[in-house]
Design an enzyme around this catalytic site. Structure first.
Site, PDB file in Angstrom:
ATOM      1  N   CYS A   1       4.514   1.572   2.107  1.00  0.00           N
ATOM      2  CA  CYS A   1       5.558   0.530   2.070  1.00  0.00           C
ATOM      3  C   CYS A   1       6.960   1.061   2.412  1.00  0.00           C
ATOM      4  O   CYS A   1       7.750   0.342   3.006  1.00  0.00           O
ATOM      5  CB  CYS A   1       5.539  -0.237   0.755  1.00  0.00           C
TER       6      CYS A   1
ATOM      7  N   ASP B   1       0.884  -1.167   0.000  1.00  0.00           N
ATOM      8  CA  ASP B   1       0.000   0.000   0.000  1.00  0.00           C
ATOM      9  C   ASP B   1       0.922   1.218   0.000  1.00  0.00           C
ATOM     10  O   ASP B   1       2.122   1.096  -0.171  1.00  0.00           O
ATOM     11  CB  ASP B   1      -0.944  -0.025   1.210  1.00  0.00           C
TER      12      ASP B   1
ATOM     13  N   HIS C   1       7.842   1.018  -4.829  1.00  0.00           N
ATOM     14  CA  HIS C   1       7.588  -0.063  -3.869  1.00  0.00           C
ATOM     15  C   HIS C   1       8.923  -0.574  -3.306  1.00  0.00           C
ATOM     16  O   HIS C   1       9.890  -0.702  -4.048  1.00  0.00           O
ATOM     17  CB  HIS C   1       6.832  -1.212  -4.534  1.00  0.00           C
TER      18      HIS C   1
END
Length: 275
Positions: A52, A49, A262
């Site tokens: 991270c 989400d 990410h």
């Protein structure tokens, strides 16, 4: 239900599963993972989400913590929200995570609770001697959604505090790190109030951390965040440090990213490696 930090997996096995093709991008990723595998044996996937970067950094910091950082020990640490709100009225517009079935208290009380929780968890985990037990305690904490997200609110507030300190230092002619100029050179964050409205309030909701905010996070925690940026393999940005001129005594945490959006974490160091 998604795991926040999934169990460890062999790094090269993970890479083979994720990057099968023969495109230039896949080849570069495989080379990048091979380089990381010289230092670390395994990888743990971080839930994707918009938190991270926080999740990966905090998980790494706690799982290697052996003491409470100096800034967490200070007497006035938990008075931070009250002190800042007394000087900056605009902080009242801080976007707190809405909790179902709970009436919003005073914003400073809410944030104070988060800061107390951060100190308590850090202290408890740093006092655990055995590496296995420490890892179990971290895994347990990152399975408790309520507590986990409260810790991210604490980190966000610490970033705001750090940004205010840097902004004021620059305005009064003191030396500040280069990233601080970049942070406040953006049209959307020319001062701490704008930074809060346009960036910090959105982290975790509609966006993650941008590059320059990774520096701010590192300064707020007084940690060096070392990131293997796999898509930059074979350039001098492959291993990026936030900040790039870290303080000698700051501990180091290591993350992996394929795209600067990410983050996952490498675990099980193959041999002791120093910065």
């Amino acid at each position: 239900y998604k795991l926040s930090v999934s169990p460890e997996m062999d790094i090269m096995e993970y890479c083979r599963k994720e990057w099968r093709g023969n495109t230039p991008a896949a080849k570069r990723m495989r080379k990048g993972y091979e380089a990381v595998a010289q230092k670390f044996a395994s990888i743990r996937r971080i839930r994707g989400d918009n938190y991270c970067a926080f999740r990966a950094t905090l998980f790494q910091a706690l799982s290697q913590a052996t003491q409470l950082p100096r800034w967490l020990q200070s007497e006035d640490f938990t008075m931070l929200p009250e002190n800042l709100l007394s000087k900056y009225d605009w902080i009242k517009q801080w976007q707190l995570r809405q909790k179902p079935g709970r009436r919003m208290g005073e914003i400073s009380d809410e944030i104070k609770e988060y800061l107390i929780l951060l100190r308590k968890k850090w202290k408890n985990i740093s006092e655990i001697k055995g590496p296995l037990e420490k890892q179990e305690a971290c895994d347990k904490l990152f399975k408790n959604e309520e507590e986990e997200y409260s810790l991210y609110e604490a980190l966000k507030f610490l970033m705001l505090n750090t940004a205010i300190e840097l902004y004021n230092a620059d305005k009064s002619g003191r030396r500040v790190p280069v990233f601080s100029w970049l942070l406040f050179a953006r049209d959307t964050s020319s001062n701490p109030c704008q930074l809060m409205h346009n960036h910090l309030n959105h982290i975790g909701h509609s966006g993650g951390l941008e590059q320059v905010e990774m520096f701010l996070l590192a300064y707020a925690l007084q940690y060096t965040i070392r990131v293997y940026r796999l898509y930059k393999y074979s350039t001098d940005e492959f291993i990026t440090l936030y900040p790039n001129d870290p303080e000698e005594d700051w501990p180091v945490v290591t993350l992996i990213t394929e795209d600067d959006r990410h983050y996952n974490i490498p675990v099980r160091m193959c041999q002791e490696t120093m910065l």
